[in-house]
Design an enzyme around this catalytic site. Structure first.
Site, PDB file in Angstrom:
ATOM      1  N   ASP A 311       0.857  -1.176   0.000  1.00 16.78           N
ATOM      2  CA  ASP A 311       0.000   0.000   0.000  1.00 16.78           C
ATOM      3  C   ASP A 311       0.906   1.243   0.000  1.00 16.78           C
ATOM      4  OD1 ASP A 311      -2.229   1.688   0.154  1.00 16.78           O
ATOM      5  OD2 ASP A 311      -3.252   0.398   1.590  1.00 16.78           O
ATOM      6  N   GLU A 516     -10.779   6.564   4.512  1.00 19.44           N
ATOM      7  CA  GLU A 516      -9.778   5.971   5.395  1.00 19.44           C
ATOM      8  C   GLU A 516      -9.920   6.484   6.834  1.00 19.44           C
ATOM      9  OE1 GLU A 516      -5.924   5.113   3.643  1.00 19.44           O
ATOM     10  OE2 GLU A 516      -6.730   5.474   1.639  1.00 19.44           O
TER      11      GLU A 516
END
Length: 630
Positions: A311, A516
């Site tokens: 990521d 997020e």
């Protein structure tokens, strides 16, 4: 001609012949020959590559620091656009194509001419791009339990991504969100692993159907109208304690594998090209440093042959504080089995560090070779060596009417009717199109940005008229009878509502966009003026509340005053899908793919739990029948 001259001629002839042979040899590389088998091409290219070229392939940098020159100098293998990383505000497909091609020309100008792969977060349509079709977020699509629909959405998304010259999407998110306090819950199809597994059908939509008889685990991308997909985030991202983003999933192996792994089994079988590791941990072990799950299980046991990508700055976060010991992070990430490293900005530090560690023997060359072979396998599979450059011919697909119609259909199928009338005998929905005067109210009624949610044009999403689309207010005006007066007031007073004698009201409220960690919430309440608008309107007139949210939120306190309640999730740009069902052109069919709690004190609470006392249970959803000409 004398003997002496004959000798000179012979030498010259031999030199010319040798030159011809060397030119012929130089012009034929097995790795450039599409007729050669994949394994032969990979082997031929690998033997030609220096360590510098191999490490370049493993490096992915952000568009903001990329250039034709940087790509040539550092032999970069991949570029990405992070959320909101665009060539220009409202950039056209042609501008995008020119950008990607410029980077690609840098790659093609290197010694071996290995094309780069460009990645982007296309998680509900091509959502970074102006005028793209924005589909409902996954939380809504799970409601449909319709794999055929999500496959069509995958195919449409692939066309729109290709319209901009991009070949790779960081999608789908196949997290199983077990706690709606998590800020990424809207990216998850369901709390039920069976539904999430069903929805992996988006992968053949994005990539194409893997040919029958293909070896298990081999990546597949079927042509220039398809893109490489990325199943994420491996593994357990949706199971963290308290729903904390990037947190710790505390569960035994049996629970962990039965809840979070099933969708990955299916993704690998369907030929997913890449898999992204999660920021989160399992019982205290960071996934970016979990060799057992990445190498031993995913690569060796499941036979996944695509590449594993980190990521965004994922290896930096192996340490606390992040980036505290980058040398250790590189070693840990490499030994875990990560193949491509998303190092958006500090790529020179990564390249220098990895080069040093390999040369000094801290990381084996065989681990580097495993990573590069996997990356090349995906690039060969995609046909990048044969057609590395894009053209403008696919620009017509961006935001096409056909795709907008598909998104509208998806919106209709994602809606869940939670309440319909204060008594079963007097349903409010479907609403009549013919009325004297109706009220549309709420912060989300005429706000396309709120309607789309996070990961739309910007990482955190935006407010207002952000792209092309139809707000719910606009859709209402298009749907009702021309003689019906539509009054819009974002947050009307109680007196205003009482004095106007409305036939009924549509109140559209909900969460503001987030993504997020910014979406992590311990209270799950909708912000003001949402609750005030519900009270002011619904106290005085028959009302339907259309809730725009990325997850179940606190609604129990408002239910007594609400006549009808619709969970619309984050529907995207095609607001007319909402009015199609509100006004009875289509019936409500959606069933909850998430448990709707009464109070946050109950969380986490999922279907099958021993103490299960929801406001609306998993699978709940009232239905209506289509009623024409209301």
């Amino acid at each position: 001609m004398g003997v002496k001259n004959m000798g000179k001629f012979s030498v010259l002839l031999i030199m010319v012949i040798c030159c011809w042979i060397s030119i012929a040899e130089a012009e034929y590389f097995k790795y450039k020959d599409p007729k050669q088998k994949m394994g032969v091409r990979i082997k031929d290219l690998m033997k030609r590559m220096t360590l510098e070229e191999k490490i370049g392939q493993m490096t992915q940098i952000d568009r903001k620091v990329a250039s034709n020159e940087v790509i040539k100098k550092y032999l970069i293998g991949s570029v990405l656009s992070g959320g909101g990383s665009v060539p220009a505000k409202h950039a056209s497909p042609e501008t995008w194509v020119d950008l990607v091609n410029d980077y690609q020309k840098g790659s093609l100008a290197t010694r071996l001419g290995i094309p780069l792969i460009y990645g982007i977060d296309a998680v509900h349509g091509h959502n970074n791009v102006y005028k793209a079709t924005i589909f409902p977020h996954n939380v809504g699509l799970g409601v449909t339990r319709d794999p055929v629909l999500v496959k069509k959405i995958g195919a449409a998304t692939a066309l729109e991504v290709r319209a901009t010259g991009i070949q790779y999407a960081f999608a789908p998110c196949i997290a199983v969100c077990r706690d709606p306090r998590w800020g990424r819950c809207f990216e998850s199809y369901s709390e039920d692993p069976k539904i999430v597994k069903l929805m992996t059908e988006i992968i053949p939509g994005l990539q194409g159907d893997i040919p029958a008889g293909s070896r298990k685990g081999v990546p597949f991308v079927g042509g220039q109208d398809k893109i490489a997909a990325c199943a994420k985030h491996y593994l357990g991202d949706g199971g963290t304690h308290l729903g904390t983003n990037e947190g710790n999933t505390i569960i035994d192996a049996k629970g962990f594998f039965s809840i979070h792994m099933p969708a990955y089994y299916d993704s690998v079988i369907k030929g997913v090209a890449t898999i992204m590791t999660s920021y989160s941990s399992w019982n205290g072990v960071k996934m970016h440093a979990n060799r057992f799950l990445v190498t031993d299980f995913l690569k060796n046991r499941l036979k996944f042959k695509g590449f594993v990508i980190s990521d965004w700055q994922g290896i930096d976060r192996i340490t606390t504080p992040e980036h505290a010991n980058y040398t250790y992070s590189i070693i840990a990430g490499m030994n875990t089995g990560i193949d491509m490293f998303m190092v958006p900005y500090n790529y020179t530090e990564f390249i220098d560090g990895l080069t040093y560690l390999v040369k000094k023997g801290f990381i084996s060359t065989s681990r580097v070779d495993d990573a590069v072979k996997r990356i090349l396998r995906v690039k060969f599979t995609m046909g990048l060596f044969e057609k590395p450059l894009a053209d403008y011919s696919m620009a017509k697909y961006l935001g096409s009417q056909e795709h907008r119609d598909l998104a509208r259909e998806a919106v209709r199928k994602t809606l869940v009717l939670l309440k319909n009338g204060k008594s079963l005998k007097k349903p409010l929905l479907p609403l009549p199109k013919k009325a004297s005067k109706i009220l549309v109210a709420g912060s989300h009624a005429d706000n396309l940005g709120y309607q789309c949610g996070g990961w739309t044009l910007e990482w955190q999403g935006l407010s207002g008229d952000i792209t092309e689309g139809t707000t719910i207010l606009s859709a209402v005006k298009k749907t009702v009878d021309p003689k019906t007066q539509v009054v819009y007031s974002e947050n009307p007073s109680g007196n205003f509502v009482k004095s106007n004698k409305f036939d009924y009201a549509i109140v559209v409220v909900g969460e503001h966009p987030y993504a997020e960690t910014f979406g992590d919430s311990m209270n799950l309440t909708i912000p003001e003026p949402g609750p005030s608008t519900i009270k002011n309107v619904c106290d005085s007139v028959k009302c339907v509340v259309v809730l725009i949210s990325g997850r179940p939120v606190v609604m129990q306190p408002y239910l007594p005053t609400i006549d009808a309640l619709v969970a619309a999730w984050l529907p995207g740009t095609e607001g007319q899908g909402v009015t199609d069902v509100l006004f009875g052109d289509y019936g409500f069919t959606g069933k909850l793919a998430r448990t709707w709690f009464k109070s946050v004190d109950q969380l986490p609470m999922n279907v099958g739990d021993p103490h299960y006392d929801p406001l609306y249970p998993f699978g709940f959803g009232l239905t209506t029948k289509p009623m024409k000409n209301l």
